[in-house]
Write an enzyme that holds these catalytic residues in place. Structure first.
Site, PDB file in Angstrom:
ATOM      1  N   HIS A 153     -65.407 -39.708 -84.832  1.00  0.00           N
ATOM      2  CA  HIS A 153     -64.646 -39.912 -83.590  1.00  0.00           C
ATOM      3  C   HIS A 153     -65.423 -40.746 -82.573  1.00  0.00           C
ATOM      4  CE1 HIS A 153     -62.029 -36.559 -85.002  1.00  0.00           C
ATOM      5  NE2 HIS A 153     -63.182 -36.107 -85.469  1.00  0.00           N
ATOM      6  N   SER A 274     -71.791 -67.241 -72.444  1.00  0.00           N
ATOM      7  CA  SER A 274     -70.595 -67.367 -71.623  1.00  0.00           C
ATOM      8  C   SER A 274     -70.689 -68.659 -70.830  1.00  0.00           C
ATOM      9  CB  SER A 274     -70.504 -66.170 -70.677  1.00  0.00           C
ATOM     10  OG  SER A 274     -69.767 -66.516 -69.514  1.00  0.00           O
ATOM     11  N   LYS A 280     -74.847 -63.396 -70.296  1.00  0.00           N
ATOM     12  CA  LYS A 280     -74.111 -62.887 -71.448  1.00  0.00           C
ATOM     13  C   LYS A 280     -74.677 -63.331 -72.796  1.00  0.00           C
ATOM     14  CE  LYS A 280     -70.849 -60.741 -71.556  1.00  0.00           C
ATOM     15  NZ  LYS A 280     -69.429 -60.966 -71.404  1.00  0.00           N
ATOM     16  N   GLU A 287     -66.658 -60.657 -83.779  1.00  0.00           N
ATOM     17  CA  GLU A 287     -65.272 -60.569 -83.299  1.00  0.00           C
ATOM     18  C   GLU A 287     -64.346 -61.433 -84.151  1.00  0.00           C
ATOM     19  OE1 GLU A 287     -65.499 -60.126 -78.610  1.00  0.00           O
ATOM     20  OE2 GLU A 287     -66.952 -61.534 -79.390  1.00  0.00           O
TER      21      GLU A 287
END
Ligand code: ARG
Length: 468
Positions: A153, A274, A280, A287
């Site tokens: 979980h 970024s 970043k 992804e």
């Protein structure tokens, strides 16, 4: 090719709409390979003379050269790769060239072309998967003794060996290997000789072409041969589940490498920045692994939906099978190309991972099992330790900060043999059931893993058997 029956020529828009050259011209080499095998078979049963066969083979190899040098460009009027090559052969050889299509239809021809193409591409994927398994074994053995939180979980559950984590992915990918072998098996029959749908009145020798092209046998039913695309669906099924496995791995890494977890370190070379926020470091590769999975699943669905309402046997809808197939093959290749070096460069910060478990509550099951070893029924032990955690939270304490006196007060059953068990390392080492996370069990999985990779290599190598 069919002008005999028609009084009008095909409309230009129809030519543009029905052509498949954008999808099959790149498969010309496989079409020629199938044609050479077919011609040799025609020669062997006396449907071509030795001289005719020689000229056809010569013509086909000349066409192959023209295609690779770019001097032969296909024409849309001739619809697809098959008719472009055949009509060029007729242009070169006249009536001899017109004998090549004897006992053959584009329906069995397209199937042999696709199977030869797919076999090569699947063998390439096998090599990529083997490299993926090898890097997972390597990571697994390097990280056996690094302890990280295991989650259910997405909540900390029990401590595990990082080697065990790598081997979880290895185990899933090893099932993908089996599915890939199944897809290879599924395509590995020779469709030539099925004709348009019902076979041929001519004395074709189907074993002959099968053997030449490295297929262990011809297909068994001519109607099914030209109607079915199971062999493609089997590849798509493999690809879909493989991509899902990659996607789950990617999702884990996105989470574990985030600031809030932070114990998995992604190499800079596999991250991007970024355009606005200078601090970043984004896990874009991961992804995109996740993001491309949807397309691969979509291509499986695309083919199944195409097949679902098709009357037996061949229908032109089947021409569309190439689009999703090419796309998924390309994506699977790209995933393997980026995933293997990424895994090789990922690092695990064991200290940070331990820091994340510093309240020791991941040892709650261990405490309950200690009580069980003293004769307490598990349900009672579970409730006792649950109460213990609750009490710790109330006192702003945890399993590592409770004093001996507090332990004796809250858990009088805890004898001297209890305290050595209260460590992350001992929790991992003591989970020694088969397939569990103890260092010994992980080492055993790695040993079996090496044997699996060796056997996998031997199994796929035998598919590379053609004689042309
Ligand atoms: N280009 C076609 C395909 O890919 C080849 C088979 C055409 N057969 C036919 N009967 N029109 O499916």
């Amino acid at each position: 090719m069919w002008k005999g029956r028609f009084t009008e020529t095909t409309a230009k828009v129809v030519q543009a709409f029905t052509q498949s050259l954008d999808l099959d011209w790149s498969l010309a080499g496989y079409d020629i390979e199938g044609s050479i095998a077919h011609a040799r078979m025609l020669g062997s049963v006396g449907l071509l003379s030795a001289e005719e066969l020689r000229r056809i083979e010569e013509g086909l190899s000349m066409i192959r050269d023209e295609i690779s040098s770019g001097t032969f460009l296909p024409s849309e009027e001739l619809e697809d790769v098959h008719m472009n090559i055949e009509s060029r052969l007729i242009e070169l050889l006249g009536p001899t060239g017109a004998k090549l299509h004897t006992g053959r239809s584009r329906n069995d021809q397209v199937s042999v072309t696709m199977r030869l193409f797919l076999r090569d591409r699947l063998l390439r994927i096998c090599t990529g998967l083997e490299a993926l398994l090898a890097i997972l074994l390597d990571r697994g053995s390097r990280h056996i003794e690094i302890i990280v939180p295991g989650y259910t979980h997405l909540q900390q559950a029990q401590p595990i060996s990082m080697g065990h984590y790598w081997m979880a992915h290895f185990t899933a990918f090893s099932r993908d290997c089996e599915r890939l072998l199944f897809a290879l098996e599924s395509l590995n029959e020779c469709p030539l000789g099925a004709g348009a749908l019902a076979g041929s009145t001519l004395p074709l020798d189907r074993e002959f072409t099968a053997t030449l092209l490295g297929f262990p046998r011809p297909t068994q039913n001519s109607l099914d041969t030209v109607a079915q695309r199971d062999y493609m669906a089997d590849f798509h099924s493999f690809a879909a589940l493989f991509a899902v496995h990659c996607s789950r791995l990617a999702e884990d890494f996105v989470i574990y490498s985030s600031r809030e977890f932070g114990w998995l370190l992604l190499p800079d070379a596999f991250c991007t920045g970024s355009s606005m926020m200078p601090q970043k470091k984004n896990p874009d590769v991961l992804e995109l692994l996740r993001g491309r999975t949807g397309q691969i699943i979509g291509h499986l669905l695309d083919l199944l939906v195409t097949l679902k309402g098709l009357p037996l046997t061949y229908d032109r809808d089947l021409q569309e099978d190439k689009r999703g197939l090419q796309a998924s093959l390309k994506t699977v290749d790209e995933i393997l190309a980026v995933l293997v070096p990424l895994l090789a460069a990922v690092e695990v910060d064991g200290e940070k991972a331990s820091g994340e478990m510093s309240d020791g509550f991941l040892l709650a099951t261990d405490v309950a099992e200690y009580l069980v070893s003293k004769g307490m029924p598990f349900r009672e032990a579970h409730a006792r330790v649950g109460g213990l955690v609750k009490e710790c939270l109330a006192r702003r304490k945890n399993f590592f900060t409770l004093s001996r006196d507090e332990w004796s007060e809250l858990l009088p059953e805890a004898g001297e043999d209890f305290f050595p068990l209260l460590s992350l390392r001992s929790a991992v080492e003591r989970r020694n059931t088969l397939g569990g996370t103890s260092f010994g069990q992980v080492a055993l999985q790695i040993e079996n893993g090496h044997a699996f990779v060796k056997a996998f290599h031997e199994k796929y190598a035998i598919f590379d058997k053609r004689k042309l």
